[in-house]
Design a protein around this motif. Sequence first.
Motif, PDB file in Angstrom:
ATOM      1  N   ASN A  35     -19.235  37.522  14.818  1.00  0.00           N
ATOM      2  CA  ASN A  35     -19.211  36.751  16.034  1.00  0.00           C
ATOM      3  C   ASN A  35     -18.522  37.880  17.094  1.00  0.00           C
ATOM      4  N   GLY A  65     -22.607  35.184  20.871  1.00  0.00           N
ATOM      5  CA  GLY A  65     -21.545  34.975  19.995  1.00  0.00           C
ATOM      6  C   GLY A  65     -21.042  33.403  20.303  1.00  0.00           C
ATOM      7  N   THR A  66     -19.833  33.166  19.913  1.00  0.00           N
ATOM      8  CA  THR A  66     -19.496  31.676  20.201  1.00  0.00           C
ATOM      9  C   THR A  66     -17.890  31.644  20.644  1.00  0.00           C
ATOM     10  N   THR A  72     -21.664  28.400  22.661  1.00  0.00           N
ATOM     11  CA  THR A  72     -22.418  29.669  22.182  1.00  0.00           C
ATOM     12  C   THR A  72     -22.755  30.224  23.663  1.00  0.00           C
TER      13      THR A  72
END
Length: 153
Positions: A35, A65-66, A72
């Motif tokens: 991530n 990514g988050t 997200t």
Amino acid sequence: MAKVVCGFAVLLFGCGIVNAQTAATAAATPSKTQNPLASAGIFPYDQMTVRKTANGTESRNAFTGTLATGETVAVHESMQPAGTAPVELHRIGHSELIVVQEGTVAFEHDGKEERVGPGGLVYVALGTVHRIKNVGDIPAKYVVIAIGGDTKK
């Protein structure tokens, strides 16, 4: 090129996801691989893979990514040469902010067309049928920030 890189860095900084951490430190963080937004870091422009299409458009993916808050986020830069046929109208399953860096684009949506140039922003709401079209006589470059929805795919 420096203006583009600087604008992209300012954009990312403004989103609260970048600091002055070095690329070496960011690369050494295992969770960053899974991530890229798990920790602060940088995304060097020259390390983004360029995807070219037959009609001359180019795209550079920065990351997907988050955020710690659960959203997200996916970011990429696109370039459409002048005179290039735009993509078909399409519906998205996320929201987008599009930052125009160079050129003039038309944002076709909801039966209308709006034009915007360098420094201008386009907001594409979840589910909007739309497209971005270069309507100028130079290449159009813009950064797309996709948020939520289907960006996890």
